[in-house]
Structure formats: structure tokens, C-alpha cells
Scaffold this motif. Sequence first.
Motif, PDB file in Angstrom:
ATOM      1  N   ASP A 160      16.161 -65.233 -63.856  1.00 34.61           N
ATOM      2  CA  ASP A 160      16.384 -66.070 -62.681  1.00 34.61           C
ATOM      3  C   ASP A 160      15.211 -65.897 -61.734  1.00 34.61           C
ATOM      4  N   SER A 161      15.228 -66.610 -60.626  1.00 35.66           N
ATOM      5  CA  SER A 161      14.178 -66.497 -59.627  1.00 35.66           C
ATOM      6  C   SER A 161      14.775 -66.751 -58.262  1.00 35.66           C
ATOM      7  N   GLU A 162      14.052 -66.363 -57.228  1.00 35.36           N
ATOM      8  CA  GLU A 162      14.498 -66.628 -55.849  1.00 35.36           C
ATOM      9  C   GLU A 162      13.865 -67.916 -55.384  1.00 35.36           C
TER      10      GLU A 162
ATOM     11  N   LEU B 171      10.972 -51.850 -52.928  1.00 34.41           N
ATOM     12  CA  LEU B 171      10.736 -51.903 -54.367  1.00 34.41           C
ATOM     13  C   LEU B 171      12.034 -51.691 -55.136  1.00 34.41           C
ATOM     14  N   GLU B 172      12.841 -50.752 -54.676  1.00 32.94           N
ATOM     15  CA  GLU B 172      14.104 -50.473 -55.349  1.00 32.94           C
ATOM     16  C   GLU B 172      15.051 -51.666 -55.248  1.00 32.94           C
ATOM     17  N   ARG B 173      15.097 -52.292 -54.065  1.00 30.72           N
ATOM     18  CA  ARG B 173      15.960 -53.469 -53.896  1.00 30.72           C
ATOM     19  C   ARG B 173      15.522 -54.607 -54.810  1.00 30.72           C
ATOM     20  N   SER B 174      14.219 -54.820 -54.894  1.00 33.16           N
ATOM     21  CA  SER B 174      13.708 -55.909 -55.734  1.00 33.16           C
ATOM     22  C   SER B 174      13.994 -55.651 -57.207  1.00 33.16           C
ATOM     23  N   ARG B 175      13.829 -54.407 -57.634  1.00 31.12           N
ATOM     24  CA  ARG B 175      14.092 -54.074 -59.039  1.00 31.12           C
ATOM     25  C   ARG B 175      15.566 -54.258 -59.377  1.00 31.12           C
ATOM     26  N   LYS B 176      16.442 -53.850 -58.457  1.00 23.81           N
ATOM     27  CA  LYS B 176      17.875 -54.023 -58.698  1.00 23.81           C
ATOM     28  C   LYS B 176      18.236 -55.506 -58.782  1.00 23.81           C
TER      29      LYS B 176
ATOM     30  N   THR C 205      -1.265 -76.399 -63.748  1.00 27.53           N
ATOM     31  CA  THR C 205      -1.803 -75.772 -62.535  1.00 27.53           C
ATOM     32  C   THR C 205      -2.117 -74.290 -62.686  1.00 27.53           C
ATOM     33  N   ARG C 206      -1.671 -73.698 -63.792  1.00 25.14           N
ATOM     34  CA  ARG C 206      -1.842 -72.247 -64.015  1.00 25.14           C
ATOM     35  C   ARG C 206      -1.139 -71.422 -62.940  1.00 25.14           C
ATOM     36  N   ARG C 207      -0.054 -71.973 -62.419  1.00 25.12           N
ATOM     37  CA  ARG C 207       0.709 -71.277 -61.386  1.00 25.12           C
ATOM     38  C   ARG C 207       2.184 -71.318 -61.728  1.00 25.12           C
ATOM     39  N   ASP C 208       2.919 -70.385 -61.128  1.00 22.19           N
ATOM     40  CA  ASP C 208       4.369 -70.459 -61.192  1.00 22.19           C
ATOM     41  C   ASP C 208       4.826 -71.549 -60.240  1.00 22.19           C
ATOM     42  N   PRO C 209       5.951 -72.210 -60.506  1.00 26.23           N
ATOM     43  CA  PRO C 209       6.460 -73.221 -59.583  1.00 26.23           C
ATOM     44  C   PRO C 209       6.645 -72.644 -58.188  1.00 26.23           C
ATOM     45  N   PRO C 210       6.371 -73.424 -57.143  1.00 23.00           N
ATOM     46  CA  PRO C 210       6.541 -72.922 -55.777  1.00 23.00           C
ATOM     47  C   PRO C 210       7.935 -72.335 -55.568  1.00 23.00           C
ATOM     48  N   GLY C 211       7.985 -71.147 -55.014  1.00 24.15           N
ATOM     49  CA  GLY C 211       9.260 -70.517 -54.713  1.00 24.15           C
ATOM     50  C   GLY C 211       9.832 -69.682 -55.848  1.00 24.15           C
ATOM     51  N   GLN C 212       9.265 -69.770 -57.048  1.00 28.55           N
ATOM     52  CA  GLN C 212       9.802 -69.022 -58.179  1.00 28.55           C
ATOM     53  C   GLN C 212       9.063 -67.691 -58.362  1.00 28.55           C
ATOM     54  N   ASP C 213       9.721 -66.799 -59.075  1.00 22.93           N
ATOM     55  CA  ASP C 213       9.168 -65.488 -59.417  1.00 22.93           C
ATOM     56  C   ASP C 213       8.708 -64.711 -58.188  1.00 22.93           C
ATOM     57  N   ARG C 214       9.336 -64.972 -57.048  1.00 23.25           N
ATOM     58  CA  ARG C 214       8.968 -64.255 -55.836  1.00 23.25           C
ATOM     59  C   ARG C 214       9.292 -62.777 -55.941  1.00 23.25           C
TER      60      ARG C 214
ATOM     61  N   ALA D 129       9.353 -60.895 -58.645  1.00 22.93           N
ATOM     62  CA  ALA D 129       8.374 -60.229 -59.497  1.00 22.93           C
ATOM     63  C   ALA D 129       7.085 -59.962 -58.733  1.00 22.93           C
ATOM     64  N   ARG D 130       6.661 -60.922 -57.896  1.00 25.55           N
ATOM     65  CA  ARG D 130       5.440 -60.725 -57.103  1.00 25.55           C
ATOM     66  C   ARG D 130       5.650 -59.643 -56.044  1.00 25.55           C
ATOM     67  N   ASP D 131       6.848 -59.612 -55.464  1.00 28.39           N
ATOM     68  CA  ASP D 131       7.141 -58.571 -54.478  1.00 28.39           C
ATOM     69  C   ASP D 131       7.074 -57.185 -55.119  1.00 28.39           C
ATOM     70  N   ILE D 132       7.601 -57.081 -56.324  1.00 27.94           N
ATOM     71  CA  ILE D 132       7.562 -55.794 -57.038  1.00 27.94           C
ATOM     72  C   ILE D 132       6.121 -55.370 -57.275  1.00 27.94           C
ATOM     73  N   GLU D 133       5.299 -56.304 -57.758  1.00 28.16           N
ATOM     74  CA  GLU D 133       3.897 -55.985 -58.036  1.00 28.16           C
ATOM     75  C   GLU D 133       3.168 -55.550 -56.765  1.00 28.16           C
ATOM     76  N   TRP D 134       3.421 -56.288 -55.651  1.00 24.97           N
ATOM     77  CA  TRP D 134       2.738 -55.960 -54.398  1.00 24.97           C
ATOM     78  C   TRP D 134       3.140 -54.579 -53.903  1.00 24.97           C
ATOM     79  N   ASN D 135       4.433 -54.276 -53.921  1.00 22.28           N
ATOM     80  CA  ASN D 135       4.891 -52.977 -53.437  1.00 22.28           C
ATOM     81  C   ASN D 135       4.411 -51.831 -54.313  1.00 22.28           C
ATOM     82  N   GLU D 136       4.331 -52.060 -55.605  1.00 17.85           N
ATOM     83  CA  GLU D 136       3.813 -51.015 -56.498  1.00 17.85           C
ATOM     84  C   GLU D 136       2.360 -50.686 -56.156  1.00 17.85           C
ATOM     85  N   LYS D 137       1.545 -51.711 -55.938  1.00 13.84           N
ATOM     86  CA  LYS D 137       0.142 -51.481 -55.578  1.00 13.84           C
ATOM     87  C   LYS D 137       0.027 -50.824 -54.202  1.00 13.84           C
ATOM     88  N   PHE D 138       0.848 -51.284 -53.273  1.00 10.05           N
ATOM     89  CA  PHE D 138       0.828 -50.713 -51.930  1.00 10.05           C
ATOM     90  C   PHE D 138       1.147 -49.226 -51.976  1.00 10.05           C
TER      91      PHE D 138
END
Length: 471
Positions: free
Chosen positions: A469-471, A456-461, A389-398, A400-409
Amino acid sequence: MADVSTALSSRQKAKLDEVADLMLEIYRTLGEMRILDPAGIEEGPHNLTHLLPISREHGLAPEVVYLYSHLPYIGPAAGVTDFLWGSTFADYRDADDISQGRDPFYASPEPDAGFEAEDGEYMRAWYTPLVNMGNHQSVWIYDARKHRIWSIDQEGWMSTDPALEGNNYGPDNVRNRNRFDQIPSRPAGEFLRDIVGWLRTLELVPGGGEHDGGNWDADAWRALYRSHGWPDHFDGDAFEVARARWSCGVDAHHDAEEPLRAVEKFVMWSRHGQGDIEKAKTAVMDLKDDDARWVGKIEVWKAEKKAARIQRELGKARDEADHLCPDGICQKAEDLPLWEAESCRSAAESAVPDEDGKKKEAATLQLAYEASLADAQRLRPNTTFQAATRRDPPGQDRTARDIEWNEKFIAEFEIELDELKAWGERVPTTATKAREAVRSEVEKYEEGLKSARERLERSRKWLAAHPGDSE
């Protein structure tokens, strides 16, 4: 409840007992259908002596008081809230249900207005609902003296009884708009026996209420029941696994099409954004006061920045949709078991087995996951979800995506904040309202950046504490 029983004849009690017995048969049928856990069916009679004061307060007829003590009720162990046709289970061991039973359609009749007032009472002392209303749908009203039942849709104000189809309306000649006497009804025993029969023939498929999470489809469930032998050779355990797998598939399909929905969302927002710019510009043109014109210019700047952000997000969404949903296809048929397996795995992890009522759900989801995974390995051997599917499993790596989104924001907002401060320096000192508006907007930006940096700090910690691991 001896005082109530002695006030009724044996014939009256026989009719009321018939209603209680048939409601119990309906509940047991739902238990057989695996809609509810039979352990949650709590049969009568019940000692409701402590509720006699509230029954008297509402002026309930002896027939209704007697019925309340003999009806079966659905307790928490049943694991379900929805009943039929959008209704929920009534429980007259609860004082709140007794009170709401005097206004089951939430019509809020005028107090003490009587039955002939325009917005007057509509529940006679010998009427009672047998179900509670869900989200603006059906209520069953029982007339304990005529031994008849109405099934009434609150919004359409008509019968939802299939046996009365085509005969939904009676003469509308009553002054009180809350009254339902003009709507057809029929004998209680006949109606309730038909409910049991319709469930067994699947003319009536339970579910579809406001608490089912949206994963309900009458035709799909009907097919699942039939393929698992309902009603005479029903394999309930296999049905529950198949239903869980079907539900996971519905969720997975929804997840798969998220990229397309994101594009639609940003396209709509983009149209609104352009409209907001035009409105703000037009408003500035109509302003005569110099200070007000500067305030208007700030509104134009804000609208333009918001529209620019939306356009950037739209571009990203389109790129992702092209990547994940080529030619608009987000989920290939041969990949469905992979999607189902991942969705069931995620759902099973969320259904914490230690919580009350979750053990069976978690076990069923685990079996659904295993069945989906077996089909996936058969249809797509040695293929992982990510590879197919070229995707991460549903619910995984959330995280990492949150970190990326907050960095861009943060990066984008920092640039906009600098632009806002530079733009504000051009506002004349005489434009006091405009300068205050700039200061207020700067504070909003700074507060937004502060919140984003904290997230961002909470997600990185969290990510550092859970490597791999993943959420």
C-alpha cells in the motif's frame, strides 16, 4: 425591523433594495460560472432583530441596518470563501462582521478621535463595506446616503474600479490619513451592474484570492470559460471537469519541478553556510578570554558540520535533478496527461466523499482523472506514469521515502555525535562555559536522534501493516 423601515422613505428603501438586488445578481452570476454553489446563496430579507443592540452600539444609520437585513449572503453550502479582487464575502448576520465593518481596512483608528484627527475614524454611520478585505486587497465601501460605491485597494490607497482607471487619486488635502473621501467613487447601481457585465464578458475573471490554493490564472480560466460556451451556451459540468484537470496540471507541473527547486534551495543554503563559517571564525579571532574562545570554536564546529550536511544534500539533489530533469526538462509535453491523471487521482482520494461539501468535488476530480487517463492512453498507449517519468506517482511510496530519509539522518547524526563527544574531551576543564555548551549540544543531538528513531519505528510499523500500500 419595523422601527428601521418606518424611519426610511420609500425612495431610500428603493436605493437600498437596488444594492441588495444587484449583489444577488452578482452572486447568481458567480453561481452560473460555477465559482460557487447556488445552494449557498441565502437571499434576504433576514430577521436580524437580535443584532439591533450591536448595530446601535456601533451607531449604524437606519439605512445600513435596513440594508443588512435585505442583502443576500453566502453560506457554507456555497463551498467558496474568496469573492472578487482579493475580497471575501461579508455576512452581516454575524456580529463580528458588523464590528469589523466599522474598520474594514484594519486601520485601528484612535477611539473617539473623530474624523478630523490624524489617525481618526473613517467610517461614517451611513457607510458600510459590501465585502470583507482579503489579504491586503480591495474593499467595496457603500455610502447609503449618496448611493455611491468606492472600490479601494488597502495598500495602494487608490481605486481599483476599472471604470475609474487613470483617475485613481483625488486631492490629498485631508488631515485624517484613514479617510478615503478623496478617492473617486461612482453611483452604486452603475458600479454593481458593471460587475455583472464584466463577469459576463470575462473582463473580470473571479478567483485569485488568498484561499484559492494558488491555482488560478485569469488568462487560463478565461480560455476555459470561452471554450465551454460562456456565457450563452455554457456547459458548466464540462467546465468544472476541465478546470479541475487544469488545476491538477498546475499541481503536477509544480511536483515535476521539485528536483530543480531542491537544487536551488541547497545552493542558497550552501552560500549562507559558508558565510556562517566565516562569521564564526572571525568572531573567535576577536575573543580574548580562553573560555569564550572555546565557546567560539564550538560555534565554528557547528557551522562547519551544518555546511557539510548541506553540501551532501546538494550533491544528492543535483544527482536526482540530473536523473529526473535531464537538460532541465522535468515534464515532457506528451507526458502531461499522465501527470494530470496521477495528480487528479491523488486529489480525488484526498477529497473524502463522506465529508460535507466534498461529494461534488470528489466526483469532479474523478471525472478529471478519467479524462486525463483517456488522453494519456491515447497519446502514450501502454505506458505507465513510472515508465514515462522515472518517478513514483505523486503521493505514493511516501512511507518508504520517509524510512530511507530517517535511516540516513540517523547514520549521519550518530557519526557527528561521536565526533562532538571526542572534540568535547579536548576542551580544558577550566573552560566551564565551553564544556557546558558541548553538553548542551550533545543533548540536542541525542534528542534529535531519539525523535528520528521514533519516526523510523512508526514508519516501519505502518509499512509492515500495509504491505504493497502507500500513503
